[in-house]
Motif scaffolding. Structure first.
Motif, PDB file in Angstrom:
ATOM      1  N   VAL A  35      -1.495   2.099   2.651  1.00 15.44           N
ATOM      2  CA  VAL A  35      -0.027   1.539   2.931  1.00 15.44           C
ATOM      3  C   VAL A  35       0.814   2.523   3.437  1.00 15.44           C
ATOM      4  CG1 VAL A  35       1.998   0.615   1.974  1.00 15.44           C
ATOM      5  CG2 VAL A  35      -0.133  -0.274   1.069  1.00 15.44           C
ATOM      6  N   ARG A  36       0.554   3.827   2.914  1.00 16.09           N
ATOM      7  CA  ARG A  36       1.383   4.980   3.929  1.00 16.09           C
ATOM      8  C   ARG A  36       0.889   5.014   5.291  1.00 16.09           C
ATOM      9  NH1 ARG A  36       0.257   7.559  -1.203  1.00 16.09           N
ATOM     10  NH2 ARG A  36       2.094   7.676  -2.676  1.00 16.09           N
ATOM     11  N   ALA A  37      -0.337   4.824   5.430  1.00 17.55           N
ATOM     12  CA  ALA A  37      -0.763   4.819   6.852  1.00 17.55           C
ATOM     13  C   ALA A  37      -0.284   3.792   7.879  1.00 17.55           C
ATOM     14  CB  ALA A  37      -2.198   4.932   6.722  1.00 17.55           C
ATOM     15  N   LEU A  38       0.076   2.940   7.413  1.00 13.42           N
ATOM     16  CA  LEU A  38       0.682   1.756   8.260  1.00 13.42           C
ATOM     17  C   LEU A  38       1.897   2.227   8.931  1.00 13.42           C
ATOM     18  CD1 LEU A  38       0.313  -1.248   5.676  1.00 13.42           C
ATOM     19  CD2 LEU A  38      -1.231  -0.615   7.705  1.00 13.42           C
ATOM     20  N   PRO A  39       2.281   1.726  10.173  1.00 17.00           N
ATOM     21  CA  PRO A  39       3.356   2.280  11.104  1.00 17.00           C
ATOM     22  C   PRO A  39       4.456   1.979  10.083  1.00 17.00           C
ATOM     23  CG  PRO A  39       1.631   1.045  12.457  1.00 17.00           C
ATOM     24  CD  PRO A  39       1.335   0.785  11.002  1.00 17.00           C
ATOM     25  N   HIS A  40       4.800   0.878   9.711  1.00 19.09           N
ATOM     26  CA  HIS A  40       6.020   0.848   8.885  1.00 19.09           C
ATOM     27  C   HIS A  40       5.812   0.786   7.340  1.00 19.09           C
ATOM     28  CE1 HIS A  40       6.809  -1.255  12.933  1.00 19.09           C
ATOM     29  NE2 HIS A  40       7.660  -0.572  12.920  1.00 19.09           N
ATOM     30  N   GLY A  41       4.909   1.379   7.096  1.00 18.15           N
ATOM     31  CA  GLY A  41       4.632   1.315   5.414  1.00 18.15           C
ATOM     32  C   GLY A  41       5.032   0.371   4.731  1.00 18.15           C
ATOM     33  N   LEU A  42       5.688   0.258   3.920  1.00 21.73           N
ATOM     34  CA  LEU A  42       5.806  -1.058   2.918  1.00 21.73           C
ATOM     35  C   LEU A  42       6.288  -2.409   3.730  1.00 21.73           C
ATOM     36  CD1 LEU A  42       7.460   0.404  -0.272  1.00 21.73           C
ATOM     37  CD2 LEU A  42       5.060  -0.513   0.078  1.00 21.73           C
ATOM     38  N   GLU A  47       5.393  -3.014   6.833  1.00 18.69           N
ATOM     39  CA  GLU A  47       4.512  -3.645   7.928  1.00 18.69           C
ATOM     40  C   GLU A  47       4.017  -4.836   7.665  1.00 18.69           C
ATOM     41  OE1 GLU A  47       2.029  -2.995  11.363  1.00 18.69           O
ATOM     42  OE2 GLU A  47       3.533  -1.850  10.597  1.00 18.69           O
ATOM     43  N   PRO A  48       4.242  -5.896   8.703  1.00 18.23           N
ATOM     44  CA  PRO A  48       3.695  -7.176   8.632  1.00 18.23           C
ATOM     45  C   PRO A  48       2.147  -7.170   8.517  1.00 18.23           C
ATOM     46  CG  PRO A  48       5.104  -6.896  10.663  1.00 18.23           C
ATOM     47  CD  PRO A  48       4.738  -5.625  10.064  1.00 18.23           C
TER      48      PRO A  48
END
Length: 541
Positions: A451-458, A460-461
């Protein structure tokens, strides 16, 4: 009648009264407008001075304006009330779907159930607009008409009241059996069966026969619909004729008073048109009465049954109370449980098991042995055929489905995820959950780094049903969502599926450590044999 009262309580009289008063004054303004106009026309025929008509002209203008103003407020208030209730009904519809789906009868019955919910919700929305106001409004107009007629013609007052009651009673008595839900469901069932079997029908050369079957079913359904429509139109026409007949009768009954001089010719003209305007308020009554019958059937599906006062406690409070029970009482106990899908042999028969607090348990068995079915029964997604499930000593028959589910944080295979963000998925399931608690659940489920690696974290769609996550990541997100619950039991269905051995072992170790800290208990459905070494009890189906 109980369903109608529950619908009325949902709106509350205090909210509906302003709309009803606005409708009443709009109707009175309309009747007064007709009466004032008839007074002007009748008076003008006698060629009086123009000044003598000034008051009537002013009255017509005032009544026309007030009618428009009150009609505007009636529409504004009634629609505001109806759509506020519609929002509550949509929430109830969602809760009913969450509580009762999936159905063990299969997809066809689920479709029928959802159709009943959605169509019923629209029916109940119209209940507040087209079902409740007309009888109340016509009743008030009837009282005023009877009070005005009583000194001149008691028989006329009686006939007006009798006609009002006929408009209320006849639609219910004549058309009470006209409900085509069974026929509609049969037609839809025939259609779906033929669609599902179209390949076999094509290979077998039976398409023409299938078309004939569908045409016959459609003609039968349409014939019954036409019959119902014809009976409705006949009833409505008869009531229209009765209203005209009563209006003529009232004019005849008032004629002796004109001859006797008790009623002048101008007043007689006012009576004639005012009575016609008053009786016009009866026209919506038959449709409103039929709408009440439809609303009663819809409410029986959508509105939850009223529970006894002893069962009104919130689910979290119930779970907290049970958590303080003695450890000698099993946290979960199953006695002689039997369950079978419709028209199938029993998948579970005379099953008994006990799980004490802290007694982490694995449920294993071959595919089709009933592991996931057992999980669904414990969560009260389906009702058992016989036997007893006790939650901390309390039988399932004494708890609502929501109260039983409050004992579990659960992640089942096939569970759906919202297409919005990780944060939104947590907060929809656990209202008011803090960001720190979300990250703690993700850490335990070994998903925090992803989740931290996603562009918008928590935020992120995730895409439709979390399609942007891999199968293993999606499984771990379901585990995290279950971990965020403070329920005493954590039920996981194949939590290590799609994970390598090392990551799976790390996940289970973190879950067990988390549960031991908060005195929770794990129930895991698994094919992962090394995981069994960490369990205190193994149940083989």
């Amino acid at each position: 009648m109980t369903e109608i009262l529950r619908l009325l309580r949902l709106a509350s009289p205090a909210k509906g009264l302003p709309a009803l008063l606005a409708a009443f004054f709009a109707a009175l303004s309309g009747i007064a407008l007709i009466g004032a106009a008839s007074w002007i026309i009748a008076s003008a025929a006698l060629a009086p001075p123009l000044s003598a008509l000034t008051l009537g002209i002013t009255c017509v203008r005032a009544c026309g304006i007030s009618r428009a103003v009150f009609r505007y407020f009636e529409r504004l208030l009634s629609h505001r009330l109806a759509f506020a209730c519609y929002e509550d009904l949509q929430h109830l519809t969602y809760r009913q779907a969450v509580e009762k789906l999936p159905l063990k009868e299969g997809a066809m019955r689920e479709g029928e159930f959802l159709h009943d919910l959605l169509s019923g919700c629209k029916t109940l929305r119209d209940f507040y607009l087209r079902t409740v106001p007309p009888p109340l409004l016509a009743g008030l107009i009837t009282l005023l008409a009877c009070a005005a007629l009583l000194p001149l013609s008691p028989l006329g007052a009686f006939l007006v009241a009798f006609l009002y009651l006929l408009h209320i009673a006849l639609p219910h008595l004549v058309l009470k059996e006209e409900h085509l839900r069974t026929e509609s469901a049969a037609y839809r069932g025939t259609l779906l069966n033929l669609v599902d079997g179209r390949t076999e029908l094509h290979l077998g050369g039976a398409i023409p026969h299938a078309r004939q079957m569908l045409d016959d079913a459609a003609r039968t359904f349409q014939a019954k619909q036409s019959k119902k429509r014809g009976r409705r139109e006949t009833l409505f026409t008869c009531l229209d004729v009765l209203r005209v007949a009563l209006w003529v009768s009232l004019l005849i009954l008032l004629l002796p008073h004109v001859k006797a001089g008790a009623v002048s010719g101008i007043e007689y003209a006012v009576w004639a048109l005012a009575l016609e305007a008053a009786l016009a308020e009866y026209r919506p009554l038959p449709a409103a009465i039929l709408g009440a019958a439809a609303a009663k059937q819809a409410a029986a599906v959508i509105l939850p049954e009223e529970k006894a006062a002893a069962l009104q406690e919130a689910p979290t409070g119930t779970a907290s109370a049970h958590r303080t029970a003695s450890d000698r009482i099993p946290l979960l106990e199953v006695r002689d449980l039997c369950f079978a899908y419709p028209q199938c042999p029993p998948i579970l028969k005379n099953l008994s098991l006990r799980i004490k607090r802290g007694e982490h348990t694995a449920i294993i068995g071959e595919s089709g042995a009933g592991k996931t079915t057992l999980a669904c029964l414990l969560l009260r997604l389906w009702d058992i055929d016989s036997g007893t499930i006790l939650y901390s000593g309390t039988a399932h028959t004494s708890l609502t489905a929501d109260e039983a589910r409050s004992f579990f944080g659960a992640a089942l295979q096939g569970s759906c995820l919202f297409s919005t963000s990780v944060r939104d998925n947590f907060q929809r399931l656990h209202d008011g959950l803090s960001e720190g608690a979300i990250w703690q659940a993700l850490e335990t489920a070994q998903l925090a780094d992803v989740v931290r690696a996603l562009p918008h974290g928590l935020d992120e769609p995730l895409g439709e049903n979390a399609s942007r996550l891999s199968g293993g990541q999606r499984s771990r997100l379901l585990t995290a969502l279950a971990l965020a619950s403070d329920a005493p039991l954590l039920l996981l269905d194949e939590p290590t599926a799609g994970l390598d051995a090392a990551r799976g072992a790390k996940l289970i170790a973190a879950v067990l450590e988390n549960l031991d800290k908060k005195e929770g208990t794990l129930i895991v459905i698994t094919h992962d044999l090394p995981l069994l070494d960490r369990m205190k009890q193994v149940i083989s189906l």
